[in-house]
Motif scaffolding. Structure first.
Motif, PDB file in Angstrom:
ATOM      1  N   PRO A 122       0.806  -1.213   0.000  1.00 57.90           N
ATOM      2  CA  PRO A 122       0.000   0.000   0.000  1.00 57.90           C
ATOM      3  C   PRO A 122       0.847   1.275   0.000  1.00 57.90           C
ATOM      4  O   PRO A 122       0.529   2.238  -0.698  1.00 57.90           O
ATOM      5  N   ALA A 123       1.944   1.274   0.775  1.00 53.98           N
ATOM      6  CA  ALA A 123       2.788   2.463   0.863  1.00 53.98           C
ATOM      7  C   ALA A 123       3.493   2.746  -0.462  1.00 53.98           C
ATOM      8  O   ALA A 123       3.642   3.903  -0.872  1.00 53.98           O
ATOM      9  N   THR A 124       3.938   1.693  -1.157  1.00 51.80           N
ATOM     10  CA  THR A 124       4.584   1.860  -2.459  1.00 51.80           C
ATOM     11  C   THR A 124       3.593   2.393  -3.487  1.00 51.80           C
ATOM     12  O   THR A 124       3.892   3.347  -4.231  1.00 51.80           O
ATOM     13  N   LEU A 125       2.427   1.790  -3.555  1.00 52.66           N
ATOM     14  CA  LEU A 125       1.417   2.226  -4.512  1.00 52.66           C
ATOM     15  C   LEU A 125       1.011   3.671  -4.250  1.00 52.66           C
ATOM     16  O   LEU A 125       0.843   4.454  -5.194  1.00 52.66           O
ATOM     17  N   LYS A 126       0.858   4.029  -2.988  1.00 53.00           N
ATOM     18  CA  LYS A 126       0.451   5.385  -2.641  1.00 53.00           C
ATOM     19  C   LYS A 126       1.496   6.409  -3.047  1.00 53.00           C
ATOM     20  O   LYS A 126       1.177   7.463  -3.609  1.00 53.00           O
ATOM     21  N   THR A 127       2.761   6.127  -2.776  1.00 50.69           N
ATOM     22  CA  THR A 127       3.802   7.108  -3.068  1.00 50.69           C
ATOM     23  C   THR A 127       4.025   7.302  -4.569  1.00 50.69           C
ATOM     24  O   THR A 127       4.382   8.391  -5.013  1.00 50.69           O
TER      25      THR A 127
END
Length: 486
Positions: A149-154
């Motif tokens: 989730p953090a990778t996709l968000k950034t």
């Protein structure tokens, strides 16, 4: 400062690369990683001075000490990503729980996990470097639940970037899965795989080292990089929040120059623990870094016996899924720092060929100067969650593992890696609270603890699924190429 390869053969000259090169191409010779050979040492007076700064300024001061080749203006832009956190001045929130016990809350970012602390600025830097070079990159990650989730968000709608996330089907919490499969962004692709996290991570490493895959990407004007903590860009930002916690306690007078602290880390891929170790090497007065595992206790065995043995291990699914890992990639950087590239290469080859390696008793003694390890069962974890919930404090199932290693006679900082909202069923079960469905249970638990749940979480349950793909491991490359062609 340059980074060097972690694996080498006898008499081989180590390859040195600039940070920008390691960020964009994180795999080093012999299938290794990149790591610093030495670290800037911060003086006692400077620690006191740094402790008075707000987090963003502190981070920039620490980064400057490394003298990397990435422009300071780009680092400033990256650190500005913390303005989207709950409290921009305090993206990491250090709180006192009781005497000698503090908790470093690292989950106040957009996806409610500590991965935002590193991945939000990391995404800005990678996109910025790609634009500066006029290049396009496919950024890949494998996740046990929080990195995805953090990778996709950034990287959502980032210029010059496409991002692919691999996650294990049935291997994450429901909220973690929803965060990934509902994430918006034309440049994003999420793929569930039939396997566990180690399978996803192995698939990632195979693709990162595949000349054939890189060739197919190159034909479409794409280069390949990774967002997992195999990329040193992730580790850089993980050093900072451990160093900041130490500096703040020093500045507040909670500790003095002679006081050492212990940092307790719930460990999966070992990046968080490595960040604490690097902070210690930079002069933070950290005595022990306490490694806590769940019932996948491979790290406990390693730090107690010196043997890293996968031969008879099967991954156990627990209520702390982000720690359901058997191959902890960042241990390699620790081995390199302690024993050098040649020895690290020998050990990593043993792991690859024999699924096992063993360090000597002298080498184990060297590791024990900085690390001790234990593990926590699900039942122990649930007991801790219930105990603190009765006090009005919500502790997620990963952070809860850490309480087992608290020494009441030492000053302990627990590294809190995720907000409880991502693991509602486990929280409710631990506290014997009945609920109809996860959404209803989430709001019920929040009301009991008088906590607000961010819209980014509550909206997930009604959001459309944009990434439904589930595939066999052998089909991953085909799925990615198929998506890129569109």
């Amino acid at each position: 400062m340059k980074l060097v390869q972690t694996r080498a053969t006898q008499n081989e000259e180590l390859k040195k690369v600039k940070l920008s090169e390691a960020l964009l191409s994180p795999t080093s010779p012999h299938g290794g990683l990149y790591a610093p050979r030495k670290f800037p040492l911060i003086s006692r007076p400077y620690w006191h001075e740094l402790g008075g700064l707000k987090y963003a300024d502190f981070a920039l001061k620490i980064i400057k000490l490394f003298d990397f080749d990435v422009k300071n203006s780009l680092f400033k832009k990256a650190i500005a990503r913390y303005e989207s956190f709950d409290n921009p001045k305090k993206p990491a929130q250090l709180k006192k729980l009781k005497k000698n016990l503090y908790i470093n809350e690292l989950y106040h970012g957009p996806t409610r996990a500590f991965k935002d602390m590193a991945l939000q600025p990391f995404g800005e830097i990678l996109s910025g470097l790609a634009q500066e070079r006029g290049e396009n990159y496919l950024i890949m990650c494998a996740t046990s639940g929080d990195t995805g989730p953090a990778t996709l968000k950034t990287f959502a709608d980032a210029k010059n970037i496409k991002a692919v996330c691999l996650y294990p089907e049935n291997g994450t919490s429901e909220v973690q899965r929803l965060q990934m499969v509902t994430m918006q962004g034309q440049n994003l692709k999420t793929i569930g795989i039939k396997g566990d996290f180690d399978d996803a991570q192995n698939a990632l490493k195979t693709l990162l080292s595949s000349d054939e895959f890189k060739g197919e990407l190159k034909a479409r004007n794409l280069s390949l990089s990774a967002a997992n903590s195999v990329n040193f860009g992730r580790i850089l930002f993980q050093i900072i929040y451990h160093a900041y916690a130490y500096a703040r306690l020093l500045n507040k007078g909670v500790i003095n120059d002679l006081t050492s602290i212990d940092i307790i880390v719930p460990s999966g891929n070992f990046g968080n623990a490595l960040g604490a170790y690097y902070a210690k090497k930079m002069g933070a007065n950290i005595d022990l870094i306490k490694i806590v595992s769940n019932e996948n206790n491979i790290l406990t065995e390693f730090f107690n016996t010196g043997i890293y043995d996968l031969t008879n291990k099967k991954l156990v699914k627990t209520i702390s899924p982000a720690m359901d890992i058997l191959i902890s990639s960042n241990v390699e950087r620790l081995l390199f720092d302690k024993f050098g590239a040649v020895r690290t290469n020998e050990l990593m080859q043993d792991l690859k060929e024999k699924k096992c390696y063993q360090i000597t008793q002298d080498e184990l003694k060297e590791l024990k100067k900085d690390f001790i390890a234990d593990f926590c069962t699900d039942k122990e974890c649930e007991k801790t969650i219930k105990k603190w919930a009765k006090k009005g404090v919500a502790i997620d199932p990963h952070t809860a593992t850490c309480f087992k290693m608290v020494d009441k006679d030492r000053l302990n900082i627990i590294t809190s890696t995720a907000q409880w909202v991502k693991f509602t069923p486990s929280m409710l079960k631990a506290c014997d609270i009945e609920y109809k469905n996860e959404q209803e249970g989430l709001l019920k638990f929040a009301k009991i603890l008088d906590e607000n749940v961010t819209k980014s979480i509550t909206s997930l349950f009604d959001a459309p699924v944009l990434h439904p793909d589930i595939c066999e491991i052998s089909q991953i490359k085909e799925k990615i190429i198929e998506w890129i062609k569109k």
